[in-house]
Every structure is written in C-alpha cells, then in structure tokens.
Design an enzyme around this catalytic site. Sequence first.
Site, short mmCIF file in Angstrom:
data_model
loop_
_atom_site.label_atom_id
_atom_site.label_comp_id
_atom_site.label_asym_id
_atom_site.label_seq_id
_atom_site.Cartn_x
_atom_site.Cartn_y
_atom_site.Cartn_z
N ARG A 1 -3.38 22.10 -12.99
CA ARG A 1 -2.45 21.07 -13.49
C ARG A 1 -2.85 20.56 -14.87
O ARG A 1 -2.00 20.11 -15.64
CB ARG A 1 -2.34 19.91 -12.49
CG ARG A 1 -1.28 18.89 -12.90
CD ARG A 1 -0.89 17.94 -11.79
NE ARG A 1 0.13 17.01 -12.25
CZ ARG A 1 0.83 16.22 -11.49
NH1 ARG A 1 0.65 16.23 -10.19
NH2 ARG A 1 1.74 15.41 -12.01
N HIS B 1 6.08 10.27 -27.95
CA HIS B 1 5.13 11.09 -27.20
C HIS B 1 5.31 12.57 -27.58
O HIS B 1 4.35 13.27 -27.88
CB HIS B 1 5.37 10.86 -25.71
CG HIS B 1 4.46 11.65 -24.82
ND1 HIS B 1 3.12 11.44 -24.76
CD2 HIS B 1 4.72 12.66 -23.95
CE1 HIS B 1 2.57 12.28 -23.89
NE2 HIS B 1 3.52 13.03 -23.39
N GLU C 1 -4.74 17.46 -9.97
CA GLU C 1 -5.32 17.89 -11.26
C GLU C 1 -6.82 18.19 -11.17
O GLU C 1 -7.64 17.65 -11.92
CB GLU C 1 -5.05 16.84 -12.34
CG GLU C 1 -5.13 17.43 -13.74
CD GLU C 1 -4.61 16.52 -14.83
OE1 GLU C 1 -3.46 16.10 -14.77
OE2 GLU C 1 -5.39 16.25 -15.75
N HIS D 1 -2.46 12.15 -27.57
CA HIS D 1 -2.77 10.78 -27.15
C HIS D 1 -3.58 10.06 -28.23
O HIS D 1 -3.38 8.87 -28.47
CB HIS D 1 -3.56 10.78 -25.83
CG HIS D 1 -2.69 11.03 -24.64
ND1 HIS D 1 -3.20 11.18 -23.37
CD2 HIS D 1 -1.35 11.15 -24.50
CE1 HIS D 1 -2.21 11.40 -22.52
NE2 HIS D 1 -1.08 11.38 -23.17
N GLU E 1 8.11 18.45 -24.72
CA GLU E 1 7.57 18.87 -23.41
C GLU E 1 8.14 20.24 -22.99
O GLU E 1 7.47 21.01 -22.31
CB GLU E 1 7.87 17.83 -22.33
CG GLU E 1 7.20 16.47 -22.53
CD GLU E 1 5.67 16.47 -22.33
OE1 GLU E 1 5.11 17.43 -21.76
OE2 GLU E 1 5.03 15.49 -22.78
N LYS F 1 6.86 23.46 -13.32
CA LYS F 1 6.04 22.29 -12.97
C LYS F 1 5.83 22.20 -11.47
O LYS F 1 4.73 21.89 -10.99
CB LYS F 1 6.68 21.02 -13.51
CG LYS F 1 5.88 19.79 -13.12
CD LYS F 1 5.71 18.77 -14.17
CE LYS F 1 4.70 17.73 -13.72
NZ LYS F 1 4.75 16.51 -14.46
N ARG G 1 0.82 -1.23 0.00
CA ARG G 1 0.00 0.00 0.00
C ARG G 1 0.84 1.27 0.00
O ARG G 1 0.41 2.32 0.45
CB ARG G 1 -0.98 0.02 1.18
CG ARG G 1 -1.95 -1.13 1.15
CD ARG G 1 -3.08 -0.95 2.13
NE ARG G 1 -3.97 -2.08 2.06
CZ ARG G 1 -3.79 -3.22 2.70
NH1 ARG G 1 -2.75 -3.35 3.50
NH2 ARG G 1 -4.62 -4.21 2.57
N HIS H 1 -1.89 17.34 -25.47
CA HIS H 1 -1.91 15.92 -25.14
C HIS H 1 -3.21 15.22 -25.56
O HIS H 1 -3.20 14.01 -25.77
CB HIS H 1 -1.70 15.70 -23.63
CG HIS H 1 -0.25 15.86 -23.22
ND1 HIS H 1 0.46 17.01 -23.46
CD2 HIS H 1 0.61 15.01 -22.60
CE1 HIS H 1 1.69 16.86 -23.01
NE2 HIS H 1 1.81 15.66 -22.48
N LYS I 1 2.83 11.68 -10.75
CA LYS I 1 1.90 10.89 -11.57
C LYS I 1 2.58 9.57 -11.89
O LYS I 1 3.68 9.56 -12.45
CB LYS I 1 1.57 11.62 -12.87
CG LYS I 1 0.39 12.55 -12.76
CD LYS I 1 -0.07 12.98 -14.14
CE LYS I 1 -1.19 13.98 -14.04
NZ LYS I 1 -1.57 14.52 -15.37
N ASN J 1 -1.40 19.42 -19.83
CA ASN J 1 -1.83 18.49 -20.89
C ASN J 1 -2.01 19.19 -22.24
O ASN J 1 -2.61 18.62 -23.15
CB ASN J 1 -3.15 17.81 -20.49
CG ASN J 1 -3.00 17.03 -19.21
OD1 ASN J 1 -1.96 16.41 -18.98
ND2 ASN J 1 -4.01 17.08 -18.36
N1 GLY Z 1 2.79 15.36 -17.30
C1 GLY Z 1 1.68 16.12 -16.85
C2 GLY Z 1 1.53 16.12 -15.37
O1 GLY Z 1 2.40 15.65 -14.66
O2 GLY Z 1 0.54 16.59 -14.87
#
Ligand code: GLY
Length: 350
Positions: free
Chosen positions: A235, A259, A231, A246, A184, A221, A120, A242, A142, A239
């Site tokens: 946040r 990517h 998010e 994606h 990025e 960031k 956990r 993205h 993430k 994206n």
């Molecule tokens: N790569 C986008 C984020 O970490 O929110």
Amino acid sequence: MKKLTVHVGNTYEIMIEKGILKSCGRYIKNVSNAKKIAVVTDTNVAPLYLETVKESLVKEGFEVINYIFEAGESSKTAETVMRMVEFLAENRLTRNDMVAALGGGVCGDMAGFASAIYLRGIDFVQLPTTLLSQVDSSVGGKTGVDLPQGKNLCGAFHQPSLVLIDTTTLRSLPVHFFSDGMGEVIKTGCIKSAQLFEKIENEDITAENIEDIVYACVDIKKGVVERDEKEQGERALLNFGHTAGHGIEKLHNFTGISHGEAVGIGMLMISEAGEKAGLTEGSTAERIKKVLEKYNLKTEDENSAADIIEAMQSDKKRTGSGINFVMLSSIGNSFIHPVENEKIKELFGI
Ligand code: GLY
C-alpha cells in the site's frame, strides 16, 4: 452501473454511476438499518448536493441531520473532528446509526475519522464529489486529520460500508480541482498501470469521459488495499510522490498549492533522481512532466530542493534512520527504496 467489491474486513461495494447521488438512499438502505444519518459536508458542497442527498435519504425513511464545516484543508484539524463528534452525541446517534461523508478528500477523511472514534466506531458511507476523492481517498479506509507537525499524522483505518461515486459531480468542479485529482490519476498509472498512463497521455480526459479512468483507478486501489489494508508493504506504493509532495505542502502551510500539484512535483523530483541513480528507466521523468503539463499541474516549486528535503523529514513514512521512497523502475512498475538520512541529499543530487 459499474460495481466493485472490496474484500477487507467487512466486504463493501463501490458503485460508479452518473446521477447515483439522486438514489443514494436506496443503496444505503441495503447496507444499513440506521434510523438517523448525519450527512457531513462542507460550505462548497452543501449548496450543490446536500438537498439531493437529503431528499433521497428521507424518501427511504431515514431521519437526516447535517453538519457543515468551512471548506478547505485548513479545516482538517482535530478540533473540527471533535466538533463533529460532539454534534453526533448531541443528536444521540447510536451504534446503529450512520455518517455520510458528502464531499472531497478533506470531508471523507474527517467524517470517516469522526465515525471511527464516536462510540468507538459507527458505520459511514462515502459520497465523494471531487476527482481526488473518487479515484483515491474514498476507498481504503484511511481517515484522519492534519497536525501542526504534518499532514495526516492523526487518524485511524476505518473502512466505509459503501462508496457511491457520481461522476456528474465532476462537471461542477473548478478546473483547479479537476487537475488536483488528475495528479492522483497520474500517480496510479505511474505505480501500477502503463496502460492507464498511456490512456491519459494519449487521450484528452475531461469530466465527460472520465468514468473508465475512475473505474480503473478504483480497481487498482481496491486490489492494493485488499492485499495490504494497514500499509505494511504494497500500500505504501500509493504514496508515490507524496513524501516530497507533503514536504512542499508543508512549506506552503497547506495553502496556495493543491495536494495534486504538490504530489506532481514530488513524482517528478523522485523520478529525475531515480534516473540519475540508474534506478528508473530513461525518459520516465520527461513523460511524467509532459502529462503533468497536459493536465495543468505544476512541474516545479519555488522552494529549493534542500528546503523540500528538510520539510520531508517529518513525514510519517520515515523510518528511524531514513526515508522509504517510492520509486519507479519504469512507468507502471514501482518499488520501495529505503534511503538512509545521510544519503538523501545525494539521491536528489545536492
Ligand atoms: N491515499 C493513499 C492510500 O489510501 O493508501
């Protein structure tokens, strides 16, 4: 050394220094009383840096085990993570022990997810070796894997205890991977910093002079993640590009396009759409296109816009009745623009 502290849940540090992998054990020792450390890495990175990392950890008295998986996005599956978790169990890691993710985004996402679910949750450190992971994915917690239904659809927020960024690893990066990370970097400038965008527009950024750029991206960031860890709002700006990106990756079955390349095309598509809709300042898309070309990124995909839009529909950022697109008002300024399903094609001019 450049240092940043992230204040989210447990505070952690990000250290940026050339050659820091050689002394990673010393810094890890300061944040952990682990007896065992499981270094997770892939078949590309292991021959390059595993011995350096192991040596430094052993010198500090850690017992080191390692798990090596086949490099590539196609390994980023629940099955690979379960094998990692079983490996941790077989080696009887306790809650005090630790995982070290040595590699790029795929490695960090999976090793982080394995650490989030084993017992956990145990601690992990990020030792990112690609530009993409140094400027983006190693910071912010993430973690996760792809599902057949889409990218990153299964995962957890699990913050690392430490991030050590050694920019000398970028020297060994094939050109293609460097460009991938520049995708990025360009994104970060687009959404938050006109100054950063102008720097990459006007200067020739290479592995040799990238340290300030890495720092600028990580600093941006860090701020975003501190203000919105899970998010719920800001946040999501990270994206940018993205949603379409994606979709493009999915149409390519996550192979044959990186990517960064997919995100680059996505940033361009949404900026062109934004300009047509009067939401984005004129010539923004042109500037993005030029900078993508400068860093050897693609500006178009062989799939049609209609197919890309179709593939976007499974994106997890989708709300029930539409998609929340990240758009630019101008370079450095971004906002969320919710679009109802029936208006999406119209936004992209089809
Ligand atoms: N790569 C986008 C984020 O970490 O929110």
